[in-house]
Design a protein around this motif. Sequence first.
Motif, PDB file in Angstrom:
ATOM      1  N   LEU A 135       1.074  -1.292   0.156  1.00 53.84           N
ATOM      2  CA  LEU A 135      -0.001   0.093  -0.023  1.00 53.84           C
ATOM      3  C   LEU A 135       0.938   1.268   0.165  1.00 53.84           C
ATOM      4  O   LEU A 135       0.366   2.459  -0.396  1.00 53.84           O
ATOM      5  CB  LEU A 135      -1.065   0.097   1.130  1.00 53.84           C
ATOM      6  N   SER A 136       1.993   1.189   0.394  1.00 52.72           N
ATOM      7  CA  SER A 136       2.888   2.115   0.209  1.00 52.72           C
ATOM      8  C   SER A 136       3.765   1.962  -0.798  1.00 52.72           C
ATOM      9  O   SER A 136       4.469   1.124  -1.025  1.00 52.72           O
ATOM     10  CB  SER A 136       3.907   2.323   1.606  1.00 52.72           C
ATOM     11  N   ILE A 137       3.503   3.304  -2.041  1.00 52.27           N
ATOM     12  CA  ILE A 137       4.052   3.021  -3.367  1.00 52.27           C
ATOM     13  C   ILE A 137       5.540   3.264  -3.087  1.00 52.27           C
ATOM     14  O   ILE A 137       5.933   4.372  -2.749  1.00 52.27           O
ATOM     15  CB  ILE A 137       3.445   3.943  -4.131  1.00 52.27           C
ATOM     16  N   ASN A 138       6.258   2.249  -3.355  1.00 55.40           N
ATOM     17  CA  ASN A 138       7.873   2.382  -3.128  1.00 55.40           C
ATOM     18  C   ASN A 138       8.585   2.451  -4.510  1.00 55.40           C
ATOM     19  O   ASN A 138       9.457   1.670  -4.591  1.00 55.40           O
ATOM     20  CB  ASN A 138       8.561   1.388  -2.176  1.00 55.40           C
ATOM     21  N   VAL A 139       8.002   3.325  -5.216  1.00 53.07           N
ATOM     22  CA  VAL A 139       8.595   3.349  -6.755  1.00 53.07           C
ATOM     23  C   VAL A 139       9.267   4.668  -6.755  1.00 53.07           C
ATOM     24  O   VAL A 139       8.479   5.718  -6.930  1.00 53.07           O
ATOM     25  CB  VAL A 139       7.534   3.230  -7.879  1.00 53.07           C
ATOM     26  N   THR A 140      10.385   4.826  -6.848  1.00 57.08           N
ATOM     27  CA  THR A 140      11.082   6.231  -6.837  1.00 57.08           C
ATOM     28  C   THR A 140      12.513   6.123  -7.473  1.00 57.08           C
ATOM     29  O   THR A 140      12.899   4.928  -7.778  1.00 57.08           O
ATOM     30  CB  THR A 140      11.049   6.719  -5.367  1.00 57.08           C
ATOM     31  N   GLU A 141      13.057   7.241  -7.564  1.00 52.05           N
ATOM     32  CA  GLU A 141      14.385   7.065  -8.159  1.00 52.05           C
ATOM     33  C   GLU A 141      15.367   8.347  -7.828  1.00 52.05           C
ATOM     34  O   GLU A 141      14.702   9.294  -7.058  1.00 52.05           O
ATOM     35  CB  GLU A 141      14.159   7.107  -9.669  1.00 52.05           C
ATOM     36  N   MET A 142      16.667   8.344  -7.875  1.00 59.52           N
ATOM     37  CA  MET A 142      17.415   9.479  -7.450  1.00 59.52           C
ATOM     38  C   MET A 142      17.277  10.637  -8.375  1.00 59.52           C
ATOM     39  O   MET A 142      17.178  10.258  -9.640  1.00 59.52           O
ATOM     40  CB  MET A 142      18.817   9.021  -7.004  1.00 59.52           C
ATOM     41  N   PHE A 143      17.160  11.993  -7.861  1.00 61.25           N
ATOM     42  CA  PHE A 143      16.803  13.065  -8.785  1.00 61.25           C
ATOM     43  C   PHE A 143      15.710  12.745  -9.781  1.00 61.25           C
ATOM     44  O   PHE A 143      15.761  13.157 -11.015  1.00 61.25           O
ATOM     45  CB  PHE A 143      18.269  13.486  -9.556  1.00 61.25           C
ATOM     46  N   ARG A 144      14.748  12.263  -9.483  1.00 62.30           N
ATOM     47  CA  ARG A 144      13.510  11.864 -10.330  1.00 62.30           C
ATOM     48  C   ARG A 144      13.095  13.369 -10.548  1.00 62.30           C
ATOM     49  O   ARG A 144      13.052  14.219  -9.861  1.00 62.30           O
ATOM     50  CB  ARG A 144      12.463  11.183  -9.428  1.00 62.30           C
ATOM     51  N   ASP A 145      12.701  13.407 -11.898  1.00 62.75           N
ATOM     52  CA  ASP A 145      12.275  14.707 -12.744  1.00 62.75           C
ATOM     53  C   ASP A 145      13.486  15.834 -12.526  1.00 62.75           C
ATOM     54  O   ASP A 145      13.412  16.553 -11.572  1.00 62.75           O
ATOM     55  CB  ASP A 145      11.154  15.306 -12.061  1.00 62.75           C
ATOM     56  N   PRO A 146      14.494  15.569 -13.141  1.00 68.38           N
ATOM     57  CA  PRO A 146      15.765  16.305 -13.005  1.00 68.38           C
ATOM     58  C   PRO A 146      15.370  17.786 -13.400  1.00 68.38           C
ATOM     59  O   PRO A 146      16.035  18.541 -12.472  1.00 68.38           O
ATOM     60  CB  PRO A 146      16.506  15.769 -14.314  1.00 68.38           C
ATOM     61  N   SER A 147      14.440  18.050 -13.828  1.00 65.11           N
ATOM     62  CA  SER A 147      14.289  19.517 -14.082  1.00 65.11           C
ATOM     63  C   SER A 147      13.792  20.301 -12.543  1.00 65.11           C
ATOM     64  O   SER A 147      13.992  21.376 -12.285  1.00 65.11           O
ATOM     65  CB  SER A 147      13.227  19.887 -15.242  1.00 65.11           C
ATOM     66  N   PHE A 148      13.063  19.562 -11.656  1.00 66.70           N
ATOM     67  CA  PHE A 148      12.655  19.832 -10.461  1.00 66.70           C
ATOM     68  C   PHE A 148      14.083  20.091  -9.703  1.00 66.70           C
ATOM     69  O   PHE A 148      13.958  21.156  -9.046  1.00 66.70           O
ATOM     70  CB  PHE A 148      11.781  18.829  -9.626  1.00 66.70           C
ATOM     71  N   PHE A 149      14.842  19.118  -9.466  1.00 67.82           N
ATOM     72  CA  PHE A 149      16.056  19.524  -8.744  1.00 67.82           C
ATOM     73  C   PHE A 149      17.136  20.517  -9.478  1.00 67.82           C
ATOM     74  O   PHE A 149      17.859  21.350  -8.742  1.00 67.82           O
ATOM     75  CB  PHE A 149      16.918  18.214  -8.628  1.00 67.82           C
ATOM     76  N   GLU A 172      15.370   9.872  -2.742  1.00 68.97           N
ATOM     77  CA  GLU A 172      14.896  11.609  -2.755  1.00 68.97           C
ATOM     78  C   GLU A 172      15.904  12.326  -1.483  1.00 68.97           C
ATOM     79  O   GLU A 172      16.586  13.031  -1.844  1.00 68.97           O
ATOM     80  CB  GLU A 172      13.674  11.823  -2.527  1.00 68.97           C
ATOM     81  N   VAL A 173      16.188  11.397  -0.470  1.00 64.65           N
ATOM     82  CA  VAL A 173      16.852  11.814   0.470  1.00 64.65           C
ATOM     83  C   VAL A 173      18.346  12.266   0.217  1.00 64.65           C
ATOM     84  O   VAL A 173      18.843  13.222   0.452  1.00 64.65           O
ATOM     85  CB  VAL A 173      16.671  10.752   1.800  1.00 64.65           C
ATOM     86  N   TYR A 174      18.825  10.969  -0.396  1.00 62.03           N
ATOM     87  CA  TYR A 174      20.422  11.244  -0.715  1.00 62.03           C
ATOM     88  C   TYR A 174      20.536  12.438  -1.937  1.00 62.03           C
ATOM     89  O   TYR A 174      21.561  12.702  -2.142  1.00 62.03           O
ATOM     90  CB  TYR A 174      20.600   9.876  -1.168  1.00 62.03           C
ATOM     91  N   SER A 175      19.397  12.395  -2.756  1.00 65.45           N
ATOM     92  CA  SER A 175      19.396  13.339  -3.730  1.00 65.45           C
ATOM     93  C   SER A 175      19.641  14.731  -3.217  1.00 65.45           C
ATOM     94  O   SER A 175      20.469  15.441  -3.774  1.00 65.45           O
ATOM     95  CB  SER A 175      18.175  13.013  -4.893  1.00 65.45           C
ATOM     96  N   MET A 176      18.981  14.861  -2.195  1.00 64.15           N
ATOM     97  CA  MET A 176      18.487  16.267  -1.517  1.00 64.15           C
ATOM     98  C   MET A 176      20.163  16.704  -0.768  1.00 64.15           C
ATOM     99  O   MET A 176      20.578  17.625  -0.895  1.00 64.15           O
ATOM    100  CB  MET A 176      17.650  16.131  -0.706  1.00 64.15           C
ATOM    101  N   SER A 177      20.669  15.668  -0.180  1.00 61.05           N
ATOM    102  CA  SER A 177      21.650  15.674   0.673  1.00 61.05           C
ATOM    103  C   SER A 177      22.910  15.871  -0.401  1.00 61.05           C
ATOM    104  O   SER A 177      23.784  16.863   0.049  1.00 61.05           O
ATOM    105  CB  SER A 177      22.238  14.388   1.141  1.00 61.05           C
TER     106      SER A 177
END
Lengths: 331, 197
Positions: A80-94, A123-128
């Motif tokens: 039920l918790s959607i765990n589909v993500t990636e680093m720097f997902r949507d690069p233009s956002f970052f 996303e945590v590591y991307s932000m760090s």
Amino acid sequence: MKDNKDVNSDDHNENENIEIRMLLEAIFLKYGYDFRNYAKASLKRRINQRMTLSGLEKISDMIHNVLYDRLFFDKFLTDLSINVTEMFRDPSFFLSIRNRVISELRELPYIKVWLAGCSTGEEVYSMSILLTEEKLYEKTRIYATDFSQAALNKAKDGIYKLNDMKKYTSNYQHAGGIESFSDYYSTKYDSAIMNQSLKKNVTFSNHNLVTDGVFGEMNVIVCRNVLIYFNRELQDNVFRLFMDSLCEDGFLCLGSKETIRLSKYSDNFEDFIKEEKIYKKRMISDQTVDPVPQVERLDGSVIRKSSVLISDAIKKLDELQSLINTVNIDR
Amino acid sequence: MNKKYRKKYEAVVIGVSAGGTNALKMILSSMPADFSLPVIIVQHLHPNSKNDMPDLYNDSCRLKVKQADEKEGIVRGCIYFAPPNYHLLVEDDRTFSLSVEAPVNFSRPSIDVLFESASDVYGASLIGVVLTGANNDGSRGLKKIKDGGGLTIVQDPDTAEYPSMPTSAIAASKIDYVVPLEDIVSVIVKLSETGVG
């Protein structure tokens, strides 16, 4: 003409909807996780998947498993918790964070960032990484929260598939990264282990956006692709939670297909970068904002505790009554 | 439930993959301006595709073409596209929802995900269409539409730029209409007006 098949299919659909409601109610009463205001279509997919995987025939069969089999419930909770993500997902956002938001944060003495629904931590590591490169990491505290403990544990470990690093490197470069991305992790067999230094200023913590309260005085809240799973009412509650958790001029960042513009708190936020769904909290007088509906924040554990107290009290009353009866008879 | 009401169709869902741009240009440019149903389309695209795909068709189509927004109400006579990199689903109250769940049939958006959720909501009032493509996404969804009493149409594989997706759909369930690309619009229009093809 409506043939029998249509009738059966309508009937089946109606039953399924009833069974889903009962299942969600059971989960709420037993564990306090509240999925009752989730958007139904995608929830139904995940319920059906778990049902098929477990060899069950009906959704109502799952109620028994959820109540009596903790392992089953934990597995289902992970679904039920959607765990589909990636680093720097949507690069233009970052890239926008790097080019436009960072300069606004630079003057602050201390920066608090809340990554709400951080899932498995990409996303945590991307932000760090981004904050480290912008030389702001030392004065930043990142609060990374999720309702799924399994996801949080993975986030804390910071170990990802080596295969995915190629994609993440490309994302990183499109997000304005100029270092060598491979310097941020070490490899072991087919895993990439993120550098320990990247979680130095991160607090991982279990927080449920649906049932838990304010997470104070944030400068930035990032919550991307979480609200799409909520119905309009629940979205509003969460927007209110974010508004109350942000400090003056704080930033709210949503997923590319999410918007605050349909919410009743729309006026409390101005567009900062419209196309990236980066909003800035606008200060308006308190009178215009409704009080937080307290009842929405009652979580299951409180309800369970109170029902135990009530049933204890009733038992005591019964005992007292029978005592009185005995005394009366004795007289 | 009212039988007369259920006889009418309420929505069209279309799934298309490789070769889709040409097929959709043909379909969308021949839709009449007074077409009375919403049309919801999943086209497989590269995940990094620009968000402006619908613009490609807007000029040649007499109906409004747009990308489906989260929680947006579904309106008749409007053509909706699933946004790239999101699954598109239909909710009971006839609004859209999006999901970033893992790809289904290696695809996000996936045709099966749209078809199955639309079938749950529209049941017998749904028309499902599978066009050209090089995989088998949509076969399961089309079977579900058929099982739910809806109507199914598949592009004749002989007229498809990539025949595997139509061929797979035909193998998976009994299809009501297998027709060449140029006849698909006229079948849909007739169904939308009279309830019979």
